[in-house]
Design a protein around this motif. Structure first.
Motif, PDB file in Angstrom:
ATOM      1  N   THR A 267       0.806  -1.217   0.000  1.00 25.49           N
ATOM      2  CA  THR A 267       0.000   0.000   0.000  1.00 25.49           C
ATOM      3  C   THR A 267       0.849   1.282   0.000  1.00 25.49           C
ATOM      4  OG1 THR A 267      -1.773  -1.201   1.104  1.00 25.49           O
ATOM      5  CG2 THR A 267      -1.874   1.203   1.223  1.00 25.49           C
TER       6      THR A 267
ATOM      7  N   ASP B 234       2.546  -4.414  -9.776  1.00 27.27           N
ATOM      8  CA  ASP B 234       2.312  -4.956  -8.439  1.00 27.27           C
ATOM      9  C   ASP B 234       2.249  -6.472  -8.582  1.00 27.27           C
ATOM     10  OD1 ASP B 234       1.316  -5.865  -6.027  1.00 27.27           O
ATOM     11  OD2 ASP B 234      -0.458  -4.564  -5.998  1.00 27.27           O
TER      12      ASP B 234
ATOM     13  N   LYS C 276       2.231 -12.503   0.894  1.00 28.82           N
ATOM     14  CA  LYS C 276       1.399 -13.416   0.134  1.00 28.82           C
ATOM     15  C   LYS C 276       2.197 -14.661  -0.238  1.00 28.82           C
ATOM     16  CE  LYS C 276      -1.858 -10.380   0.289  1.00 28.82           C
ATOM     17  NZ  LYS C 276      -1.951  -9.164  -0.490  1.00 28.82           N
TER      18      LYS C 276
ATOM     19  N   THR D  76      -5.625 -10.674  -6.386  1.00 28.50           N
ATOM     20  CA  THR D  76      -5.758 -11.567  -5.242  1.00 28.50           C
ATOM     21  C   THR D  76      -7.216 -11.770  -4.826  1.00 28.50           C
ATOM     22  OG1 THR D  76      -3.774 -10.377  -4.555  1.00 28.50           O
ATOM     23  CG2 THR D  76      -4.650 -11.986  -3.014  1.00 28.50           C
TER      24      THR D  76
HETATM   25  C1  LIG Z   1      -2.483  -7.756  -0.446  1.00 30.58           C
HETATM   26  C2  LIG Z   1      -2.203  -6.972  -1.635  1.00 30.58           C
HETATM   27  C3  LIG Z   1      -1.909  -5.601  -1.579  1.00 30.58           C
HETATM   28  C4  LIG Z   1      -1.882  -4.837  -0.273  1.00 30.58           C
HETATM   29  O1  LIG Z   1      -0.778  -5.249   0.477  1.00 30.58           O
HETATM   30  P1  LIG Z   1      -0.371  -4.596   1.865  1.00 30.58           P
HETATM   31  O2  LIG Z   1       1.010  -5.146   2.087  1.00 30.58           O
HETATM   32  O3  LIG Z   1      -1.360  -5.046   2.873  1.00 30.58           O
HETATM   33  O4  LIG Z   1      -0.345  -3.123   1.711  1.00 30.58           O
HETATM   34  C5  LIG Z   1      -1.627  -4.949  -2.755  1.00 30.58           C
HETATM   35  N1  LIG Z   1      -1.654  -5.587  -3.934  1.00 30.58           N
HETATM   36  C6  LIG Z   1      -1.939  -6.894  -4.026  1.00 30.58           C
HETATM   37  C7  LIG Z   1      -1.963  -7.559  -5.372  1.00 30.58           C
HETATM   38  C8  LIG Z   1      -2.222  -7.630  -2.889  1.00 30.58           C
HETATM   39  O5  LIG Z   1      -2.530  -8.934  -2.995  1.00 30.58           O
END
Ligand SMILES: *Cc1c(COP(=O)(O)O)cnc(C)c1O
Length: 362
Positions: free
Chosen positions: A78, A171, A195, A152
């Motif tokens: 984020t 991302d 993740k 996700t």
């Molecule tokens: C979980 C996720 C985010 C947010 O991640 P944080 O580390 O909680 O800020 C952003 N992009 C994707 C693709 C995600 O799966």
């Protein structure tokens, strides 16, 4: 102690048992240091060794070319929603492909710092698909093109790399290190580690060095890519424990055969679940077949009530965290690198039995 379950959580999520066991064995005293990694100064020799190992292993496993720097940061994915425009959007326009919740949030954040053009907005179809290359509307003066490789929450994934003339920014939070990537095509890749690769608290940024140094004047020092590169991610205290965990994860990943092996495995795991969905008159797959994710499989039963029963009965069999995201409802099985194929097989088997027992409610 309770036996380990198959954990289908979207993140933080499953880590390889071997990694956890190694961390346990070294928890109280790392090497001959006489202290835990959690107790070490980040400026000392022991941690410097861990840090350099994490960087070189990451470079090796993802084949990161010398043109790109690897940063280990905090603030989650984020924070990068803001860091990216603050560093790369000076003057021009940024193209954003909005294919889900996180790319939408990133686009809204970027609007605070400059001009944003939506190269696509897939909300009209409920984010059930990835656009074709020909449907991407890019702008002439774009500073960069932003997309999220794997959605996700909705369970969709880009199966191609967009062809654009500006710097490609991606991302990869939920699919990094799950397949080979031609890093040279990207200006910047980033991922929240929780993740697919490490515990929560670490964000990995891979950046083409020529993109650093174009930040807005208001950019906080700790978010400036040029300053972070200059200080080798140690402008302030880095997430030391998570970086250590990443080294264990990368060593494990290499032993498994690297990202090529991970790519084969993710197809096997998700294939078992998609097979059940495609041969069922009961389950409804949420993503368009051509856009399906190899990492997060989303589906539902004929009713919300059956969805919750599916989730709670699964839990009793040691198949946990299958509830879909609060914005989508339904069911989501996250099948990350550390999920053994046996976990996906157990879920597929459970799904067939649940369907047989509940078909009459359709
Ligand atoms: C979980 C996720 C985010 C947010 O991640 P944080 O580390 O909680 O800020 C952003 N992009 C994707 C693709 C995600 O799966």
């Amino acid at each position: 102690m309770k036996e380990r379950v198959f954990n289908f959580a979207a993140g933080p999520s499953v880590l390889p048992l071997e990694v956890l066991e190694k961390a346990r064995d070294e928890l109280v005293s790392y090497g001959d240091s006489g202290m835990s990694v959690m107790e070490m100064t980040h400026r000392g020799k022991d941690f410097a060794g861990i840090f350099q190992k994490a960087k070189s292993l990451f470079r090796e496993v993802l084949s990161v070319p010398d043109t790109h720097e690897i940063l280990f940061l905090q603030g989650g994915a984020t924070l990068q929603f803001a860091s990216i425009p603050m560093n790369l959007l000076r003057g021009g326009t940024a193209d954003y492909a909005v294919t889900g919740v996180f790319s939408g949030k990133a686009a809204r954040e970027a609007e605070k710092y400059g001009k944003v053009n939506l190269a696509c907005d897939m909300s009209a179809s409920g984010f059930d698909r990835i656009p074709d290359q020909r449907d991407l509307e890019t702008s002439e003066d774009a500073s960069y093109f932003y997309y999220c490789a794997n959605n996700t929450i909705y369970g969709t994934e880009w199966h191609y790399v967009p062809e654009v003339s500006s710097a490609l920014v991606c991302d990869m939070s939920s699919d990094i290190l799950s397949c080979p990537v031609d890093v040279s095509r990207y200006g910047l890749i980033y991922a929240g580690a929780q993740k697919n690769i490490a515990p929560a608290g670490l964000t990995v940024v891979v950046i083409d060095r020529t993109l650093a140094g174009r930040h807005l004047d208001i950019t906080p020092e700790v978010m400036r890519y040029d300053a972070l590169i200059k200080n080798d991610s140690m402008l302030n205290t880095p997430p030391c424990w998570c970086i250590y965990m990443l080294t264990l994860e990368l060593e494990w990943l290499k032993r498994q055969g690297g990202v090529t092996a991970m790519d084969e495995l993710r197809r096997v795991r998700s294939g078992m679940i998609y097979d059940v969905l495609d041969n069922s008159g009961f389950y409804i797959s949420m993503a368009e077949p051509g856009s399906r994710s190899f990492m997060n499989v989303t589906f539902r039963t004929p009713s919300a009530e059956l969805d919750s029963r599916f989730v709670s009965e699964a839990e009793r069999e040691g198949l946990v965290n299958l509830k879909g995201h609060r914005t989508t409802g339904g069911i989501r099985a996250s099948l990350y690198n550390a999920m053994p194929p046996e976990g996906a097989a157990a879920l597929a088997d459970y799904m067939k039995r649940f369907e047989a027992q509940n078909r009459c409610f359709r």
